[in-house]
Structures are given as structure tokens and as C-alpha cells.
Design a protein around this motif. Structure first.
Motif, short mmCIF file in Angstrom:
data_model
loop_
_atom_site.label_atom_id
_atom_site.label_comp_id
_atom_site.label_asym_id
_atom_site.label_seq_id
_atom_site.Cartn_x
_atom_site.Cartn_y
_atom_site.Cartn_z
N ALA A 134 0.81 -1.22 0.00
CA ALA A 134 0.00 0.00 0.00
C ALA A 134 0.85 1.27 0.00
O ALA A 134 0.30 2.37 -0.03
N SER A 135 2.16 1.13 0.02
CA SER A 135 3.04 2.30 0.11
C SER A 135 2.93 3.18 -1.13
O SER A 135 2.81 2.69 -2.26
N LYS A 136 2.98 4.48 -0.91
CA LYS A 136 2.93 5.46 -2.00
C LYS A 136 4.28 5.63 -2.68
O LYS A 136 4.37 6.30 -3.71
N VAL A 137 5.33 5.09 -2.07
CA VAL A 137 6.67 5.17 -2.65
C VAL A 137 7.22 3.76 -2.77
O VAL A 137 6.80 2.85 -2.04
N PRO A 138 8.15 3.51 -3.71
CA PRO A 138 8.70 2.16 -3.87
C PRO A 138 9.51 1.73 -2.64
O PRO A 138 10.12 2.55 -1.96
N VAL A 139 9.48 0.41 -2.38
CA VAL A 139 10.23 -0.16 -1.26
C VAL A 139 11.33 -1.05 -1.84
O VAL A 139 11.05 -1.94 -2.66
N LEU A 140 12.56 -0.80 -1.43
CA LEU A 140 13.70 -1.59 -1.87
C LEU A 140 14.14 -2.47 -0.70
O LEU A 140 14.65 -1.97 0.31
N ALA A 141 13.90 -3.78 -0.78
CA ALA A 141 14.31 -4.70 0.27
C ALA A 141 15.77 -5.08 0.04
O ALA A 141 16.15 -5.48 -1.07
N TYR A 142 16.57 -4.96 1.09
CA TYR A 142 18.02 -5.15 0.95
C TYR A 142 18.50 -5.99 2.13
O TYR A 142 18.43 -5.55 3.28
N ASP A 186 1.63 1.70 -6.46
CA ASP A 186 0.25 2.16 -6.31
C ASP A 186 -0.49 2.13 -7.65
O ASP A 186 -1.26 3.03 -7.99
N GLY A 187 -0.26 1.06 -8.44
CA GLY A 187 -0.95 0.89 -9.71
C GLY A 187 -0.37 1.66 -10.87
O GLY A 187 -0.91 1.62 -11.98
N GLU A 188 0.73 2.38 -10.68
CA GLU A 188 1.34 3.16 -11.75
C GLU A 188 2.78 2.72 -11.95
O GLU A 188 3.45 2.29 -11.01
N THR A 189 3.26 2.86 -13.17
CA THR A 189 4.66 2.52 -13.48
C THR A 189 5.52 3.78 -13.35
O THR A 189 5.23 4.81 -13.95
N VAL A 190 6.56 3.67 -12.53
CA VAL A 190 7.46 4.81 -12.33
C VAL A 190 8.89 4.36 -12.58
O VAL A 190 9.23 3.18 -12.45
N THR A 191 9.72 5.32 -12.98
CA THR A 191 11.14 5.06 -13.20
C THR A 191 11.92 5.61 -12.02
O THR A 191 11.80 6.78 -11.66
N LEU A 192 12.73 4.76 -11.39
CA LEU A 192 13.49 5.16 -10.21
C LEU A 192 14.66 6.05 -10.61
O LEU A 192 15.41 5.73 -11.56
N GLN A 193 14.82 7.16 -9.91
CA GLN A 193 15.94 8.08 -10.10
C GLN A 193 16.59 8.27 -8.72
O GLN A 193 16.27 9.18 -7.98
N LEU A 194 17.47 7.35 -8.36
CA LEU A 194 18.01 7.32 -7.00
C LEU A 194 19.53 7.40 -6.94
O LEU A 194 20.10 7.29 -5.86
N ALA A 195 20.18 7.59 -8.06
CA ALA A 195 21.64 7.52 -8.09
C ALA A 195 22.29 8.55 -7.18
O ALA A 195 23.31 8.28 -6.53
N ASP A 196 21.74 9.78 -7.13
CA ASP A 196 22.34 10.83 -6.30
C ASP A 196 21.53 11.11 -5.05
O ASP A 196 21.63 12.19 -4.47
N ALA A 197 20.71 10.15 -4.63
CA ALA A 197 19.85 10.36 -3.46
C ALA A 197 20.66 10.26 -2.16
O ALA A 197 21.68 9.57 -2.07
#
Length: 453
Positions: A85-93, A231-242
Motif C-alpha cells: 500500500a506504500s505510495k513510494v517504492p520499497v527496496l528490500a536489501y 500504487d498501480g502506476e509505473t514509475v522510473t526510479l531516479q536514485l543515483a544521487d539520493a
């Protein structure tokens, strides 16, 4: 004036040189939530709270760092529901090196949009454990012959129906997560049915995870550019400089983490029972009753969150009752030994030891059992000693006491004597002078019978 202006210019130059470079205003922020240890109510509440705070703070993604032996199914499902249900992607590590995502951790890894592992980590062994301890249905090899299939069919037919339901439900659950994220569903079933495990590199080859990452920076760099469903939408992750911000557990989550430790919950339960017992034996003491009541309520609250075996709880209660009965009405150890055995067995059965990380420490149980055994031995010894000791009250205690005549023995053979600091009327068959010492040989009402020493 020129000198002061020159000094001011030098100070401004030094300040400008020493000031750190400002962080770009458009640099994205990634929240990191670390689940270390068993998955339980405290871990589930921690993830829910931390993820809500991260989204409110503007995090563009959540890194869920795992190092867990497994845990409770309900808590695992609560975490996964929050991830889905998260509004942001979850990266399990799965990190750091040497960590694992076993049992419940495998399900969580499958549920994440991005799954990654650090080198020297492993995943798997996701077979569900039932409270009764039933053995899960074994995985049949594809090349097994008719005899093996027949044997497997007989074994499956003899399995407990509820155990099969739990197993099949777990298989369907992890397969649905694998299909949702496009991961290997066949191996997921093996992990549940046959407790299969994989190293980080093997997991990447089998498409159980997306890639192997050395650290958080490497994780974000490799995840950047990937397309995921959020959340039902396709998004492209932009996390390289996060930038990565850690979210620590709140005070409530830390408190739950402490009291839901099985050993702590066990000790709270015992402290509550003995505190109330002391208050009952010494009414008005107040402190044992107050502390015991609080400890008992907190312990019961923790127990209702844990996989408790109520037969073990009943055996513990019976054991404590028998030990109290032994102390109040000594039976030369009959109640005491039975109570001690019942208490130890109940303590060992109290928690479902099949659930990773949810067993009472055997050293604590052993220490309490030794203390209870020592108390039992002390009570029995005191009982036997009291039976051998001399009487200190009543006629038996007064008989053979030495008394002193306060008056000479009269013609009616009666006089007054001093015994144990008290004046008694006494009768003696022998004429004796005042001050003579006599021995008490009996009593008739308020008259003592004495004779010369």
C-alpha cells in the motif's frame, strides 16, 4: 580605517573558504528502515510508523534493510500489506554481509519492488511452523518414480488437515508475491515446501532478487533507471544521487520490542504472580501488590501478541499453585515436587519454539527451577526440623521445667512456685523449705504437680 577594512575582508574570505558546499535543493531523500532480529509486533509497528514518517518527510523511496531469522506470520503479513500500500517504492536489501532473510524475511523480500542482497548473505527456509509442531509436507522431486509418488501420496494423506491448509496458504501467498514482482515462483514454492535456501549470487541467477549490491550507495545506483509498479502506476526510479536518512524506532516500538521478547514477557508474568502472592500473604505492604499488578498486566499484554501455548501457561499456573500449597500445608515434598515438574514443563512449552527467535531462554527457566527446588528443599527441611525440636508451648513444653519454691510446702502439700517468670500454685508430696528447686511433672488446671529434684 584601511587596516580595519583589510581585516574584515580577510575574515570574510576565511569564512567563505571554510563553509561547506550546500546540498543541492533537488537532491532526493531515501528513507532507510532496518529490521534486525525476529519479525514480531514491534517490528511491524516500527515499519508502519517509520514508513508513514518517511512519506510525510518527502522520501522518494524506502530502503528496508533486512537481517532476520523469521518470525510471526501475522506481523509479516502486516509489513507486506504496508509495503504493497506504500505510495513510494520499497527496496528490500539483505545486509550487511553475513545477514539473512529466512522464513518471514523471504516473503518480505519477494514483496518489494526491488529486491537485493549484499555479498555473503542468504535467503530461504520459508516453511511455516504450526503451533502444534506438525511436520510440513515434503517436496517431491520431479524425477521421483511411481513408488516415490505413492509414498508421497500416503504421507500427504496422513498429514494433519490444518497443517496442509497452512502450508498451501503459505505457498499461494508467496507465489502471488512472486507473480506480482516477476520473480521465480517455482523456487519460492521450494523455499516454503522444502525449506530451500540460496546465497546472494545464486538468488540473482535464479531471478529471486534483482541484483547483488555491496552497500546502500551501490544499491541506489543499480536500482536507478529501473521501472517498477507503485500504487498501480509505473514509475522510473531516479536514485543515483539520493541521500539516505535512517529512521530509528519510536518509543512505543522500542517498548513493544522489549516486552515482546519471550524471556522478558515470561519474567514479567512471574514477577506479577509472585508480587500479588506477597501482597496476599502480607496485606497492606502495597508495593508488592502494585508492582506485581503492573508487571502481570504488561506480561499478559505481551503474551497475547506472542505465539503462546495455553497448555504450557496452564501447567505453569498449576505448578505455582502446588508450590504455594506446599509452603502453606507441607506435604513432605509431594505437592512441591509435582509443582516443580509442572512449572518447568509449562515454562518449556509456553512459547512456540518452532518460530525463530520466539523461545524463552532455557538458562532463565533452569535458574528459576533451581531456585524453586532450593526453596522446596528448605521448606521440607524446616518441617522435619520442627518435628524433632522440643515443644516451646503447652503442657508438653512446661513438663520437666525447673521451678523454685516461693513458700515452704504446707500441711495440705500445696505451695507457690516460680516457673518461667510466672507464679503458679503447686502441689508437692514432699515437705520442702522455701527456695528449694523442684521439677514440674504435670498440670491439673491452674495447679502444677511438682517433685524434688
Amino acid at each position: 580605517m584601511t587596516r580595519w577594512l583589510l581585516l574584515l575582508a580577510i575574515l570574510l574570505a576565511l569564512t567563505a573558504t571554510a563553509a561547506p558546499a550546500p546540498t543541492p535543493a533537488n537532491s532526493p531523500m531515501v528513507a532507510r528502515v532496518s529490521l534486525n532480529g525476529p519479525i514480531g509486533p514491534a517490528a511491524a509497528e516500527y515499519f508502519d510508523d517509520a514508513s508513514e514518517r518517511a512519506v510525510a518527510d518527502g522520501a522518494v523511496a524506502i530502503v528496508l534493510q533486512l537481517n532476520t531469522p523469521g518470525g510471526l506470520s501475522d506481523s509479516m503479513r502486516q509489513i507486506i500489506a504496508g509495503m504493497l500500500a506504500s505510495k513510494v517504492p520499497v527496496l528490500a536489501y539483505v545486509a550487511p554481509g553475513g545477514a539473512r532473510a529466512a522464513s518471514a524475511g523471504t516473503y518480505i523480500l519477494y514483496a518489494a519492488q526491488i529486491a537485493a542482497m549484499a555479498p555473503a548473505t542468504h535467503v530461504g527456509a520459508a516453511t511455516p511452523v504450526k503451533l502444534g509442531g506438525s511436520t510440513p509436507m515434503p517436496l517431491q522431486k520431479p524425477d521421483a518414480g511411481p513408488a516415490a509418488a505413492s509414498s508421497s501420496g500416503k504421507a500427504a494423506a496422513s498429514e494433519d488437515a490444518e497443517s496442509n491448509k497452512v502450508l498451501n496458504d503459505s505457498i499461494a501467498y508467496i507465489r502471488s508475491l512472486a507473480q506480482l514482482r516477476g520473480r521465480d515462483a517455482a523456487w519460492a514454492e521450494q523455499a516454503v515446501r522444502g525449506a530451500a535456501t540460496l546465497t546472494a549470487s545464486e538468488a540473482a541467477q535464479k531471478h529471486v532478487i534483482d541484483f547483488v549490491a555491496n552497500d546502500a550507495t551501490d544499491l541506489l545506483a543499480k536500482a536507478s533507471g529501473r521501472r517498477v509498479q507503485v500504487d498501480g502506476e509505473t514509475v522510473t526510479l531516479q536514485l543515483a544521487d539520493a541521500t539516505v536518512r535512517d529512521y530509528a524506532p519510536g518509543s512505543r516500538s522500542r517498548f513493544l520490542g522489549i516486552i515482546t521478547n519471550p524471556t522478558i514477557a515470561y519474567l514479567l508474568l512471574l514477577a506479577g504472580i509472585f508480587g500479588l502472592g506477597l501482597e496476599a500473604l502480607h496485606p497492606g505492604a502495597m508495593l508488592p501488590g502494585i508492582v506485581g499488578g503492573i508487571a502481570l498486566l504488561v506480561g499478559l499484554y505481551a503474551l497475547q501478541l506472542l505465539p503462546v501455548n495455553y497448555a504450557g501457561l496452564a501447567l505453569m499456573a498449576l505448578g505455582i499453585g502446588l508450590l504455594v500449597a506446599e509452603a502453606v500445608t507441607p506435604t513432605v515434598g509431594v505437592f512441591g515436587v509435582g509443582g516443580l515438574v509442572s512449572f518447568v514443563l509449562g515454562s518449556m512449552m509456553l512459547m512456540n519454539t518452532g518460530v525463530p527467535g520466539y523461545a524463552v531462554n532455557l538458562g532463565v527457566i533452569g535458574g528459576i527451577a533451581v531456585c524453586a527446588a532450593g526453596l522446596l528443599v528448605l521448606v521440607v527441611w524446616l518441617v522435619f526440623r520442627s518435628r524433632r525440636s522440643l515443644q516451646v508451648t503447652g503442657d508438653d513444653a512446661m513438663r520437666s521445667d525447673v521451678a523454685e519454691l516461693l513458700e515452704p510446702v504446707g500441711d495440705n502439700n500445696e505451695t507457690w512456685v516460680l516457673v518461667r517468670g510466672e507464679r503458679w500454685r503447686a502441689r508437692c508430696a514432699t515437705a520442702l523449705p522455701s527456695g528449694a528447686r523442684v521439677r514440674v511433672v504435670g498440670r491439673e488446671g491452674l495447679l502444677l504437680r511438682v517433685e524434688p529434684l
